[in-house]
Scaffold this motif. Structure first.
Motif, PDB file in Angstrom:
ATOM      1  N   GLY A 114       0.832  -1.195   0.000  1.00 21.13           N
ATOM      2  CA  GLY A 114       0.000   0.000   0.000  1.00 21.13           C
ATOM      3  C   GLY A 114       0.861   1.238   0.000  1.00 21.13           C
ATOM      4  O   GLY A 114       2.060   1.190  -0.206  1.00 21.13           O
ATOM      5  N   PRO A 138      -5.131   4.553  -1.155  1.00 16.33           N
ATOM      6  CA  PRO A 138      -5.250   3.267  -1.861  1.00 16.33           C
ATOM      7  C   PRO A 138      -4.114   3.097  -2.847  1.00 16.33           C
ATOM      8  O   PRO A 138      -3.577   4.075  -3.369  1.00 16.33           O
ATOM      9  CB  PRO A 138      -6.609   3.386  -2.571  1.00 16.33           C
ATOM     10  CG  PRO A 138      -6.858   4.854  -2.685  1.00 16.33           C
ATOM     11  CD  PRO A 138      -6.224   5.481  -1.485  1.00 16.33           C
ATOM     12  N   ILE A 139      -3.744   1.854  -3.096  1.00 14.62           N
ATOM     13  CA  ILE A 139      -2.668   1.603  -4.048  1.00 14.62           C
ATOM     14  C   ILE A 139      -3.081   2.075  -5.436  1.00 14.62           C
ATOM     15  O   ILE A 139      -4.231   1.970  -5.828  1.00 14.62           O
ATOM     16  CB  ILE A 139      -2.275   0.117  -4.070  1.00 14.62           C
ATOM     17  CG1 ILE A 139      -3.477  -0.780  -4.380  1.00 14.62           C
ATOM     18  CG2 ILE A 139      -1.637  -0.293  -2.765  1.00 14.62           C
ATOM     19  CD1 ILE A 139      -3.136  -2.251  -4.447  1.00 14.62           C
ATOM     20  N   TYR A 172      -9.052  -3.185 -11.881  1.00 13.12           N
ATOM     21  CA  TYR A 172      -8.626  -2.134 -10.951  1.00 13.12           C
ATOM     22  C   TYR A 172      -7.643  -1.201 -11.648  1.00 13.12           C
ATOM     23  O   TYR A 172      -7.737   0.028 -11.531  1.00 13.12           O
ATOM     24  CB  TYR A 172      -7.973  -2.789  -9.733  1.00 13.12           C
ATOM     25  CG  TYR A 172      -7.556  -1.840  -8.627  1.00 13.12           C
ATOM     26  CD1 TYR A 172      -8.328  -1.702  -7.476  1.00 13.12           C
ATOM     27  CD2 TYR A 172      -6.373  -1.106  -8.707  1.00 13.12           C
ATOM     28  CE1 TYR A 172      -7.947  -0.851  -6.445  1.00 13.12           C
ATOM     29  CE2 TYR A 172      -5.978  -0.257  -7.695  1.00 13.12           C
ATOM     30  CZ  TYR A 172      -6.771  -0.126  -6.558  1.00 13.12           C
ATOM     31  OH  TYR A 172      -6.374   0.728  -5.543  1.00 13.12           O
ATOM     32  N   TRP A 197      -7.417  -7.670   0.821  1.00 12.08           N
ATOM     33  CA  TRP A 197      -6.555  -6.491   0.716  1.00 12.08           C
ATOM     34  C   TRP A 197      -6.910  -5.650  -0.517  1.00 12.08           C
ATOM     35  O   TRP A 197      -7.067  -4.434  -0.436  1.00 12.08           O
ATOM     36  CB  TRP A 197      -5.092  -6.931   0.663  1.00 12.08           C
ATOM     37  CG  TRP A 197      -4.109  -5.844   0.334  1.00 12.08           C
ATOM     38  CD1 TRP A 197      -3.309  -5.780  -0.758  1.00 12.08           C
ATOM     39  CD2 TRP A 197      -3.834  -4.662   1.095  1.00 12.08           C
ATOM     40  NE1 TRP A 197      -2.551  -4.641  -0.735  1.00 12.08           N
ATOM     41  CE2 TRP A 197      -2.849  -3.942   0.395  1.00 12.08           C
ATOM     42  CE3 TRP A 197      -4.321  -4.150   2.292  1.00 12.08           C
ATOM     43  CZ2 TRP A 197      -2.345  -2.727   0.852  1.00 12.08           C
ATOM     44  CZ3 TRP A 197      -3.816  -2.938   2.755  1.00 12.08           C
ATOM     45  CH2 TRP A 197      -2.843  -2.237   2.040  1.00 12.08           C
ATOM     46  N   ASN A 223      -8.789  -1.877  -0.853  1.00  9.71           N
ATOM     47  CA  ASN A 223      -8.255  -0.766  -1.649  1.00  9.71           C
ATOM     48  C   ASN A 223      -9.257  -0.276  -2.685  1.00  9.71           C
ATOM     49  O   ASN A 223      -9.328   0.918  -2.978  1.00  9.71           O
ATOM     50  CB  ASN A 223      -6.956  -1.194  -2.327  1.00  9.71           C
ATOM     51  CG  ASN A 223      -5.763  -1.052  -1.416  1.00  9.71           C
ATOM     52  OD1 ASN A 223      -5.184   0.029  -1.302  1.00  9.71           O
ATOM     53  ND2 ASN A 223      -5.387  -2.132  -0.756  1.00  9.71           N
ATOM     54  N   THR A 224     -10.040  -1.190  -3.241  1.00 12.46           N
ATOM     55  CA  THR A 224     -11.035  -0.798  -4.242  1.00 12.46           C
ATOM     56  C   THR A 224     -12.150   0.024  -3.611  1.00 12.46           C
ATOM     57  O   THR A 224     -12.563   1.054  -4.151  1.00 12.46           O
ATOM     58  CB  THR A 224     -11.621  -2.037  -4.939  1.00 12.46           C
ATOM     59  OG1 THR A 224     -10.571  -2.920  -5.320  1.00 12.46           O
ATOM     60  CG2 THR A 224     -12.394  -1.635  -6.189  1.00 12.46           C
ATOM     61  N   GLN A 264     -10.809   3.431  -3.035  1.00 15.07           N
ATOM     62  CA  GLN A 264     -10.806   4.262  -4.243  1.00 15.07           C
ATOM     63  C   GLN A 264     -12.162   4.923  -4.459  1.00 15.07           C
ATOM     64  O   GLN A 264     -12.245   6.035  -4.996  1.00 15.07           O
ATOM     65  CB  GLN A 264     -10.461   3.412  -5.466  1.00 15.07           C
ATOM     66  CG  GLN A 264      -9.022   2.953  -5.549  1.00 15.07           C
ATOM     67  CD  GLN A 264      -8.077   4.034  -6.040  1.00 15.07           C
ATOM     68  OE1 GLN A 264      -8.450   5.200  -6.187  1.00 15.07           O
ATOM     69  NE2 GLN A 264      -6.840   3.657  -6.300  1.00 15.07           N
ATOM     70  N   ALA A 289     -14.316  -0.408   3.172  1.00 16.60           N
ATOM     71  CA  ALA A 289     -12.868  -0.567   3.048  1.00 16.60           C
ATOM     72  C   ALA A 289     -12.275  -1.015   4.377  1.00 16.60           C
ATOM     73  O   ALA A 289     -11.460  -1.947   4.428  1.00 16.60           O
ATOM     74  CB  ALA A 289     -12.238   0.754   2.608  1.00 16.60           C
ATOM     75  N   TYR A 294      -3.921   0.435   7.911  1.00 18.47           N
ATOM     76  CA  TYR A 294      -5.066   1.030   7.216  1.00 18.47           C
ATOM     77  C   TYR A 294      -6.302   1.039   8.109  1.00 18.47           C
ATOM     78  O   TYR A 294      -7.076   1.991   8.100  1.00 18.47           O
ATOM     79  CB  TYR A 294      -5.336   0.282   5.914  1.00 18.47           C
ATOM     80  CG  TYR A 294      -4.502   0.777   4.755  1.00 18.47           C
ATOM     81  CD1 TYR A 294      -5.083   1.234   3.582  1.00 18.47           C
ATOM     82  CD2 TYR A 294      -3.108   0.801   4.835  1.00 18.47           C
ATOM     83  CE1 TYR A 294      -4.319   1.693   2.525  1.00 18.47           C
ATOM     84  CE2 TYR A 294      -2.332   1.255   3.790  1.00 18.47           C
ATOM     85  CZ  TYR A 294      -2.942   1.705   2.637  1.00 18.47           C
ATOM     86  OH  TYR A 294      -2.183   2.178   1.599  1.00 18.47           O
TER      87      TYR A 294
END
Length: 246
Positions: free
Chosen positions: A89, A103-104, A171, A202, A206-207, A210, A217, A238
């Protein structure tokens, strides 16, 4: 006598890696050392985060969304640490030592090491083919291939792996709604290996992140944390950050 943790040669290798100056073999050797040394794994993350801050200040390009909590400064990760970010991340350090999270930006596909350009850990021929197509720019073709295979597959582990790859490609194209559906397929499978399940939660977290769906999340990150595996530590970071939003 207190044992010194200083390893100048390893620090030099980390610096070369963060600056993109190690080849594949040298990178393999570095990671073999790092996975046995938690101190220098954390050191590498700190170096990468610092480089991200410096690169961000020098760049006029718009950054990824970053959520700050309390007095945490807002920074985004630089492209130079995208391989790290895809796993841990984006943990951004400010001058006061506080952290923010975001988020990544991209999910790293298994495009490494072997002659075909795909990790040897990917055993499904369909997934390997789809990864090659996606990295060659044939993204929609890769998605269609995986969607068709997902419909035909009944084996839970293979179904989870296909859905994980499909969701990852979606993604990376910004199709977060579709990627959520596929990451939820991963987490819905029974009797699959823990690492696959961890990745599902994980990436799902992150999605949702976003899409600013922060409660969902947080729950996905909690699920990843509770599996107590490779993603547990970063997932906890996180969770803690998102709890501070409420």
């Amino acid at each position: 006598m207190i044992e010194s943790k200083i390893n100048k040669e390893l620090e030099r290798k980390i610096d070369l890696y963060v600056n993109g100056r190690l080849d594949a073999e040298q990178t393999d050797e570095l990671w073999a050392e790092l996975i046995q040394d938690e101190y220098y794994m954390d050191y590498m993350k700190s170096v990468a985060n610092l480089k991200a801050v410096i690169d961000r200040k020098q760049s006029a390009k718009p950054s990824s969304k970053v959520y700050s909590f309390r007095k945490v400064a807002q920074y985004s990760a630089a492209a130079a640490v995208i391989l790290i970010a895809s796993v841990i991340g984006v943990l951004n350090l400010n001058t006061n030592g506080d952290f923010s999270v975001s988020p990544i930006a991209q999910i790293g596909l298994d495009v490494v090491r072997d002659a075909e350009g795909v990790s040897a850990t990917v055993t499904s021929d369909i997934i390997r083919r789809a990864i090659r197509m996606a990295t060659d720019g044939e993204v929609q073709e890769a998605i269609s291939l995986l969607e068709a295979e997902l419909e035909e597959t009944t084996d839970p582990q293979l179904k989870a792996e296909i859905a994980l790859s499909l969701g990852s490609i979606q993604y990376n194209t910004g199709n977060y709604i579709s990627s959520i559906e596929n990451f939820e397929i991963v987490t819905a499978q029974e009797n699959i290996d823990v690492l696959t399940l961890e990745k599902g939660y994980w990436f799902l977290g992150n999605t949702y992140f976003q899409l600013d769906r922060l409660e969902e999340a947080e729950q996905a990150f909690k699920n990843a944390y509770e599996l107590n595996g490779a993603y547990s530590r970063v997932a906890k970071t996180y969770v803690d950050a998102l709890e501070n939003v409420r």
